[in-house]
Enzyme design. Structure first.
Site, PDB file in Angstrom:
ATOM      1  N   ARG A  91      75.989 -60.327  19.023  1.00 22.53           N
ATOM      2  CA  ARG A  91      75.290 -61.072  17.965  1.00 22.53           C
ATOM      3  C   ARG A  91      76.005 -62.417  17.792  1.00 22.53           C
ATOM      4  NH1 ARG A  91      73.182 -58.112  12.718  1.00 22.53           N
ATOM      5  NH2 ARG A  91      71.696 -59.847  12.807  1.00 22.53           N
ATOM      6  N   ASP A 235      77.807 -64.853   6.957  1.00 25.58           N
ATOM      7  CA  ASP A 235      78.125 -64.523   8.355  1.00 25.58           C
ATOM      8  C   ASP A 235      79.027 -65.564   8.995  1.00 25.58           C
ATOM      9  OD1 ASP A 235      75.539 -63.027   7.728  1.00 25.58           O
ATOM     10  OD2 ASP A 235      76.328 -62.094   9.541  1.00 25.58           O
ATOM     11  N   LYS A 246      72.037 -64.360   5.677  1.00 26.76           N
ATOM     12  CA  LYS A 246      70.718 -63.780   5.962  1.00 26.76           C
ATOM     13  C   LYS A 246      69.581 -64.741   5.587  1.00 26.76           C
ATOM     14  CE  LYS A 246      69.878 -60.770   7.599  1.00 26.76           C
ATOM     15  NZ  LYS A 246      69.587 -60.896   9.062  1.00 26.76           N
TER      16      LYS A 246
HETATM   17  O1  MRU Z   1      71.444 -59.109  10.037  1.00 25.86           O
HETATM   18  P1  MRU Z   1      72.514 -58.482   9.197  1.00 25.86           P
HETATM   19  O2  MRU Z   1      72.053 -57.316   8.399  1.00 25.86           O
HETATM   20  O3  MRU Z   1      73.766 -58.201  10.002  1.00 25.86           O
HETATM   21  O4  MRU Z   1      72.899 -59.632   8.162  1.00 25.86           O
HETATM   22  C1  MRU Z   1      73.899 -59.382   7.224  1.00 25.86           C
HETATM   23  C2  MRU Z   1      74.089 -60.486   6.267  1.00 25.86           C
HETATM   24  O5  MRU Z   1      73.477 -61.514   6.349  1.00 25.86           O
HETATM   25  C3  MRU Z   1      75.161 -60.315   5.237  1.00 25.86           C
HETATM   26  O6  MRU Z   1      74.829 -61.007   4.072  1.00 25.86           O
HETATM   27  C4  MRU Z   1      76.480 -60.876   5.788  1.00 25.86           C
HETATM   28  O7  MRU Z   1      76.769 -60.347   7.045  1.00 25.86           O
HETATM   29  C5  MRU Z   1      77.608 -60.609   4.880  1.00 25.86           C
HETATM   30  S1  MRU Z   1      77.968 -58.892   4.840  1.00 25.86           S
HETATM   31  C6  MRU Z   1      79.341 -58.601   3.945  1.00 25.86           C
END
Ligand code: MRU
Length: 345
Positions: A91, A235, A246
């Site tokens: 990812r 992220d 997200k």
């Molecule tokens: O696609 P995902 O579910 O991995 O996205 C997760 C997010 O965007 C979270 O807000 C981010 O990783 C922070 S998690 C502590």
């Protein structure tokens, strides 16, 4: 304070991951012994959330090392490299993934008589440090909430997305325990429904009442004065404080500014990428249009419709009131303030 979920578990020489695709209906742990399968689990969202992805990858490196040490004991430091690259590609946006692999890579390069023990110790340290960071951030973030209020969160940033306790959801846990939160609103977070499936499940399990909204209801919620803070994770945070999170986070920040609602980002320093000056340079994962066109394998869109599915967006630092890390709080982030925070021990 409740905190009962551990989605990543190392058990002897096996990695167990709670399959987050099946929640909230089924709680099934999948066992992994192979690094290739772990890279697929990350890509396919068995495990998700930036810190959780990093921790999973660290254990994946342990399993890869075991394999390569058995197969080519004299050459394993070279043969393992392709597996590290596969993990890193699984990812692209969550920098915690590359950060964890880099830490494991440093252990690999050390000439140790017990490399497997050293690698497992490092993976466990990454895991435990993440939980400790979350608890520290929980306290820092809760202190920012001055009067009891409603809060809105996005996606899932809890125990499922981390080693345990959570980032934004950790602040919500701590603030709720301190009677500073009167209502938690979670938006459902299309297309994977992390809010509806995961955040609502976690909070219910830990007995924190939660009210779900569709994403389109967020501005209306703010206009009605039901929330004083939006609290989200990240992220990747660029050096200037721009925040990738997200998809949908950016529009919440725009709306929060308009409605005088405060905006808090909670993330460990492993999410901060000082190699990236500003948010425009953060790689944004493009996921399959099928995730928008279908829910649980069921088509929801008219035949022939196309879909665009960026998994993340970037919120400019100017829309952020506070970035909370385990090292402390940065108010109204700028490059100078972020660098000063990162230099703290
Ligand atoms: O696609 P995902 O579910 O991995 O996205 C997760 C997010 O965007 C979270 O807000 C981010 O990783 C922070 S998690 C502590």
């Amino acid at each position: 304070m409740q905190d009962s979920i551990r989605a990543i578990q190392w058990d002897g020489d096996v990695l167990k991951l709670l399959d987050q695709r099946l929640l909230p209906h089924q709680e099934i742990y999948i066992e992994y012994r192979d690094v290739g399968a772990i890279a697929e689990a990350i890509q396919d969202m068995v495990v998700r959330g930036a810190p959780a992805i990093g921790i999973t990858a660290a254990y994946g490196v342990v399993l890869a090392a075991k394999h390569h040490l058995e197969k080519s004991p004299d050459n394993w430091r070279t043969t393992i490299q392709a597996d590290l690259d596969t993990l890193a590609r699984s990812r692209p946006t969550a920098v915690n993934l590359m950060w964890a692999i880099e830490r494991m890579r440093r252990v690999i390069t050390q000439a140790s008589a017990e490399p497997l023990n050293d690698l497992l110790r490092e993976a466990k340290r990454i895991h435990e440090d993440d939980i400790a960071a979350n608890k520290a951030m929980g306290e820092f973030g809760a202190q920012l909430i001055e009067t009891p209020c409603g809060v809105l969160t996005h996606c899932n940033t809890g125990s499922l997305a981390t080693g345990g306790y959570g980032t934004a959801l950790g602040v919500i846990r701590s603030a709720y325990a301190a009677d500073k939160i009167t209502a938690v609103y979670a938006d459902e977070t299309r297309p994977w429904l992390q809010g509806a499936r995961l955040t609502a499940w976690e909070l219910a399990k830990d007995q924190i009442p939660v009210t779900l909204i569709v994403e389109g209801a967020a501005s209306h919620l703010m206009k009605q004065g039901k929330v004083a803070w939006v609290i989200v994770g990240s992220d990747r945070i660029a050096a200037n404080g721009d925040v990738a999170n997200k998809i949908g986070t950016y529009q919440l920040a725009v709306s929060a500014k308009y409605h005088d609602v405060k905006f808090m980002v909670v993330a460990p320093t492993s999410t901060v990428d000082l190699n990236i000056a500003g948010g425009d340079d953060i790689p944004i994962e493009a996921r399959s249009p099928q995730e928008v066109l279908n829910i649980s394998g069921q088509a929801i869109a008219a035949n022939g419709a196309q879909a665009w599915n960026p998994a993340f967006d970037v919120t400019p630092a100017a829309l952020i009131d506070a970035i909370v890390t385990e090292k402390g709080v940065v108010l109204q982030p700028t490059t100078g303030k972020m660098l000063a925070m990162m230099e703290k021990s």
